[in-house]
Structures are given as C-alpha cells and as structure tokens.
Write a protein that holds these residues in place. Structure first.
Motif, PDB file in Angstrom:
ATOM      1  N   ALA A 172      42.622  29.831  41.498  1.00 54.69           N
ATOM      2  CA  ALA A 172      42.506  30.253  42.888  1.00 54.69           C
ATOM      3  C   ALA A 172      41.199  29.762  43.517  1.00 54.69           C
ATOM      4  N   TYR A 173      40.198  29.497  42.669  1.00 53.17           N
ATOM      5  CA  TYR A 173      38.888  29.143  43.225  1.00 53.17           C
ATOM      6  C   TYR A 173      38.441  27.755  42.776  1.00 53.17           C
ATOM      7  N   ARG A 231      33.879  48.894  40.641  1.00 56.04           N
ATOM      8  CA  ARG A 231      35.079  48.470  39.927  1.00 56.04           C
ATOM      9  C   ARG A 231      34.937  48.647  38.419  1.00 56.04           C
ATOM     10  N   LEU A 236      44.453  46.430  39.044  1.00 58.05           N
ATOM     11  CA  LEU A 236      45.207  45.210  38.767  1.00 58.05           C
ATOM     12  C   LEU A 236      44.274  44.002  38.883  1.00 58.05           C
ATOM     13  N   TRP A 237      44.732  42.878  38.353  1.00 61.26           N
ATOM     14  CA  TRP A 237      43.910  41.676  38.443  1.00 61.26           C
ATOM     15  C   TRP A 237      44.141  41.007  39.787  1.00 61.26           C
ATOM     16  N   TRP A 238      43.117  41.013  40.579  1.00 58.08           N
ATOM     17  CA  TRP A 238      43.148  40.562  41.962  1.00 58.08           C
ATOM     18  C   TRP A 238      43.811  39.189  42.145  1.00 58.08           C
ATOM     19  N   ASP A 239      43.509  38.256  41.251  1.00 54.57           N
ATOM     20  CA  ASP A 239      43.946  36.871  41.456  1.00 54.57           C
ATOM     21  C   ASP A 239      45.236  36.514  40.728  1.00 54.57           C
ATOM     22  N   LEU A 240      45.816  37.497  40.047  1.00 53.37           N
ATOM     23  CA  LEU A 240      47.003  37.180  39.255  1.00 53.37           C
ATOM     24  C   LEU A 240      48.256  37.744  39.910  1.00 53.37           C
ATOM     25  N   ARG A 296      46.246  40.143  45.426  1.00 54.36           N
ATOM     26  CA  ARG A 296      45.484  40.213  46.682  1.00 54.36           C
ATOM     27  C   ARG A 296      46.339  40.008  47.924  1.00 54.36           C
ATOM     28  N   GLN A 318      43.455  31.859  34.631  1.00 53.16           N
ATOM     29  CA  GLN A 318      44.436  31.843  35.714  1.00 53.16           C
ATOM     30  C   GLN A 318      43.769  32.112  37.054  1.00 53.16           C
ATOM     31  N   GLY A 319      42.813  33.028  37.029  1.00 54.60           N
ATOM     32  CA  GLY A 319      42.086  33.330  38.253  1.00 54.60           C
ATOM     33  C   GLY A 319      41.336  32.111  38.770  1.00 54.60           C
TER      34      GLY A 319
END
Lengths: 271, 338
Positions: free
Chosen positions: A21-22, A94, B112-116, B158, A17-18
C-alpha cells in the motif's frame, strides 16, 4: 517452534502485505538515500584525486567505492520501522489492541521487523547488490569472495538483531516520554556516524576509534561491510564478530528489563 | 460462594500519576528540573462479581473510569491496589494466557489490520488464537449470517464504513469463542439499523455459547435490550449495582423534549416558563424540570404522571417553536440523579 512460527509469522506477512500500500513512499525515500550515496562517492573521488598517495587509511579509491556501496546496502538491508511503530502504538493508544491479543509484544515487533527486512532484501538489497556486482565484474573483473560472503551473512544477521534491539528500546522510550520524535532523529544521525555508514571507522582518530569499536553501533554497518570487503585480519574478524555477539546478548537482557518497567508505567492515551 | 464467578473485581483502585507542565518557556524549563506530580484517581475501591453467562451494562459518564476498569480486566493496566480475576487468571499477571479466553472490542479503535483485506485479517487471527480449521469454518459461516461479512470480505479495512468496521471488529473479537467479551462502546456512532444488528448478534452469541459479556455504552436502548444487570460508576466510584428493572421503574418513564425556540428576550421566556409547572396538568416540581440555554429549551418529565400533550400545548402556544424532538432519558441524566 512450529507453533511459534504459526502464531507470529502472520505479523511478518502483514507487514509485507501492508508494504504494497505504501510502495511509492518507500521508493521515494530510497531515491533520496541513493542520491546521498552518489554524493558520497563524488566526495571520495575529489579526496582521492587531490591526495598525494593512492591509498588512504588502507583504502584505494575502488575499495572506497566498494565500502560506500556495501555500507549503504547493509544499512538499507537491516533497516526496520520498529521504533516508529511502537511510538505510534503508544501515542495513538493502539498498543491496547496489540496487548489484548495472546502474543508477546517484543516477539510481535520482532516478526514485524523480519517483514521489514524481507522487503528490504527483495526490493532493494538483491537488485542493487546484483547490479553493483555485475558492474564491478565488468569494469574491474572482481568476483565476490564466497567465504567473505558467508561470513557477511553471519555478521549482518547479528547487525539486524542489534538494530532491532536498539530501535525497540527507542520505541519503548515512548512509554516514558510522550514525544519521542526528537530522540529518534538524534539517534538516526548519531547512528550514521558511529555505525560507519558515512565513513569507515578507521578514519577516526586512533583514540576515538578504540572507543567506537567497542560500541554496539560499530557492529551495525562497519563490521559486516569490512568483512564483505575482506579487509579484516583473522584476529580483527573474530574480535568484531565477538563484539557483535556480546552486544546482542546485552541488549536482549536490557530490553527485557526496560519492557518490565515500561509496561508498569503504561497509561493508555485516548480513553 | 456457591456458584463460581466469571469475573471478580475486588477493592479495585487505579491512580494515575501525571506531571504538571509549567506555562510558557520558563515554566517548561522549570518543569524539566522540578516536576509537580498530580495524582488522578481513575478508579476508587470498586468491587463486584459477574456470573458466567451474564450480560452486564457498565455505565458511567465520560471519564468515569469505565475504560480504565476494562483495561485492568484485559490485563493491559496494573491496578494500584485491589485485584481483578477473570476466569482462572489475574489478567495483568498472566496477560497472554488471559487473552486467549477473552475477546475485546474498543469502539474507538480497530484491532484489525488497517492495510489488509478483511478476509486476511481473519486468517491472521485464526493463527494467533490457534483456532482449529473446522471451528474456524463454522464461525465464519455463522458471522456471515449475522454480520453479512461477505459484502466486504475482500476490501481493505481502511476502506470500510464505520458500521462495516464495527461488524468486522465484533466478529474478530468472537472468532476464538471467548468465555468473556468486553465491549467498550460497541454501538458508538452507528445508525439504528446497524445498532440493531449488532445487538442481535451480541444476544445471539450470549445464548449460543453462554458468553459472559460486559459492555459499556451511552445508549439507553442497548441497556434495555441487552443487559441483565447494570453497574453504574461515576468519578471512579461504584454508584449502583443491580437489576435493570429498578432503573427502568425509576427512570424508564422519563422523557425529554428538546425545543428550539426563537425569542428576543430571554428573561421574558424565563418568566413565562415559571408558569409551566402550575398550569400543566399533573406537573409537579419533582417530576418536571426544564432548562433554557442558548435558544434551546429542554423539558424532562415523567411520562406516567404528565401528559406529553399538556407540555406540548403549553410550549407551542406561548413560544415561537422552530423545531422539537422527544427523546428517552439519557444515561448521563440518570447518573446525575444518583
């Protein structure tokens, strides 16, 4: 097993899913890789047309194009971001947010890696491989060999595991040295050469080849590509698959060892 | 021990080893071969117990060793000596087991998941912590009520504002109903409204489930409103462990006024200031202090013994005041008093 998947599959899903975004970033990077492949094919074209014999080191020009295409596709397929992710985790601190969760860090990264491979497979490998296969059929009448295809799947799975472990180890280096970027770039360059991504390993002098074929890197690209092209004798096939399998086990043990050292050393940056 | 402790910290010590880097190229090359080790004692021989259901304020200046202690309690760091026990586990020996029963918020970093989208993040956490469906539904309804999550449930992490992110982070840490909650500066950088809401949620969580909470903060009102007991550390050492009342009695009446002054001659101002304590009613050297630096005059005083108006009158009539503000005593100042 079901419980394991339920816990860790979300990490695979999160990567996929991430990715959305890229996407652009990814395609621009791939465009560069493809450009390199085209250049490589032109170089081979020049070499073959100036050569006295039609076959060089057991490769005809058409087979060489097949090698270049399949080796590029293979390295694209198994590619993952694990080393960058870990060094980023450590550098930014992180990693703490990962370690407060009831999950195993290596498994977490492994399932991230499956996400990377899932993306590579869907958005790169299948379309490009499909395109190439159709092209090869129309222009050369070649139909892929099913047995070789299945053996390729076995071999490329082992390759993916080997690359995961190698990248995981390079990522863990971030626990010991603060800036791993130089190391990672050096690794990438060495891998290109020793994995057979640039040229088939048989093109190296005999002495070097006899060393390289025992290294884990040969199992990354050279072995699955040669299997796909059906260029291995039965004996070679078993030997190379065996080398891959042994390296998977060795690297598995090594990562456990390094992790134990790494976690002891952990000093979390940024408060 | 009659009552079982939720957290035991016993002679806890953590020493980091760093290596000195030489200056310049020559120094760097030299340090490649011969490195000088520096030992930094982040936590020195700290012991305390925390009972189930307590809310503890864990206080200290920046770099006092608060975060290091929390990282040992959450199993991320190994102590150099001594031990920590959280519930039934030694966290750094059984990190994953321990993690199932604790919740952690690092105010500076999101988990948390930055892109979700926020909603997806909660769905992922549900699987990781294996939260049953019905409990998940009731928790989400509860969070929506106290944090108003539905406002931004569909947004990616984000794109959230700091306040929204903190609300989501807190909810995420509470999703699996942990026995212990570690909050490392949960109100940092937030405005008063959001701070208030977060305090309410923390209090509510504590009353509803009996959650043991350890929080670090630089905000005096966090402590006043939430904490049953406070533990103060400085430079890695334990300074104070006890009730909030003692602190309140001793420092609760401390006030601080900060004036922005315009003047040409600092020595003249200093001279005039020397007459402040003798000329204002109730002022004694032990209940009033002042400090002048770069146009800013800070006056600390005890509200019970000295009238605000006396100090205000004095300063306003003697100096050209551009601006001023009255503040509660801050934690750094309290730590300094010990």
């Amino acid at each position: 097993m079901k419980k394991l998947l339920r816990t860790y599959l979300p990490f695979t899903k999160a990567v996929m899913q991430g990715f959305m975004a890229y996407r652009m970033n990814f395609y621009v990077y791939i465009l560069g890789e493809l450009f390199q492949t085209v250049v490589l094919i032109y170089i081979w074209f020049a070499i073959f047309s100036s050569a006295t014999s039609e076959v060089i080191q057991g490769f005809t020009f058409k087979q060489m194009v097949g090698y270049v295409v399949m080796s590029t596709l293979t390295s694209m397929l198994i590619g993952n971001e694990v080393h960058w992710d870990i060094s980023q985790d450590v550098k930014s601190g992180r990693i703490a947010t990962n370690l407060i969760k009831p999950v195993n860090y290596q498994l977490l990264k492994f399932f991230n890696c499956i996400g990377n491979i899932g993306i590579n497979l869907t958005f790169l490998f299948l379309p490009l491989w499909g395109g190439y296969t159709i092209f090869d059929f129309i222009s050369n009448g070649v139909i892929p060999n099913i047995t070789n295809g299945l053996l390729y799947l076995v071999s490329v799975s082992l390759s993916a595991l080997i690359l995961f472990y190698i990248n995981y180890l390079f990522g863990l280096a971030a626990f010991f040295i603060e800036y791993v970027f130089g190391f990672i770039f050096a690794k990438e360059a060495i891998l290109k050469l020793l994995s057979g991504q640039l040229i088939p390993l048989t093109f190296f002098p005999k002495g070097l080849f006899n060393v390289f074929k025992f290294l884990p890197f040969a199992g990354l690209v050279y072995t699955p590509t040669m299997i796909y092209l059906g260029k291995f004798s039965e004996e070679d096939l078993l030997f190379n698959l065996g080398v891959q399998a042994v390296w998977v086990l060795l690297l598995m043990a090594l990562t456990q060892l390094v992790w134990r050292k790494a976690i002891k050393r952990l000093t979390i940056l940024g408060g | 021990m009659n009552e079982k402790n939720m957290i035991e910290v016993h002679n806890l010590t953590k020493t980091f080893t760093a290596y000195k880097k030489g200056k310049g190229l020559a120094g760097t090359l030299k340090s490649l071969f011969k490195r000088e080790a520096i030992h930094i004692e982040a936590v020195k021989d700290i012991s305390f117990d925390i009972k189930p259901g307590e809310i503890i304020g864990y206080i200290g200046a920046n770099g006092a060793g608060k975060s290091t202690t929390i990282k040992m309690m959450t199993g991320i760091l190994n102590p150099t000596s001594g031990y920590v026990k959280v519930g039934d586990y030694i966290p750094y020996e059984k990190r994953q087991e321990n993690a199932k029963h604790i919740g952690v918020v690092f105010g500076q970093k999101t988990q948390l998941w930055w892109d979700l989208p926020v909603g997806e993040t909660f769905a992922i956490l549900k699987e990781i912590y294996q939260v049953p469906d019905d409990f998940y539904a009731s928790q989400m309804a509860y969070f929506d009520e106290i944090f108003e999550l539905s406002e931004f449930m569909g947004q990616t992490v984000r794109t959230l504002s700091l306040g929204q992110r903190m609300r989501a982070d807190l909810a995420a840490s509470m999703l699996h109903n942990p026995k212990v909650l570690f909050l490392d500066e949960p109100t940092i950088g937030l405005d008063v409204m959001v701070k208030e809401r977060i305090r309410k949620a923390i209090k509510d969580m504590n009353q509803r489930y009996g959650t043991t909470i350890l929080l670090t903060t630089h905000d005096m009102s966090d402590i006043e409103e939430l904490c049953h007991r406070i533990i103060i550390i400085d430079k890695g050492k334990l300074l104070y462990d006890g009730g909030i009342d003692t602190i309140r009695k001793e420092f609760g009446y401390e006030r601080k006024i900060v004036f922005d002054l315009r003047y040409d001659d600092a020595t003249l101002v200093e001279q005039t200031l020397e007459t402040l304590i003798p000329s204002v009613d109730g002022c004694q050297p032990d209940n009033t202090t002042y400090q002048l630096s770069e146009g800013q005059l800070t006056v600390n005083f005890n509200r019970n013994q000295v009238g605000v108006s006396g100090i205000m009158n004095f300063v306003l009539s003697h100096f050209n005041v551009l601006d001023f503000s009255v503040q509660d005593m801050d934690i750094e100042a309290i730590v300094k008093r010990f």
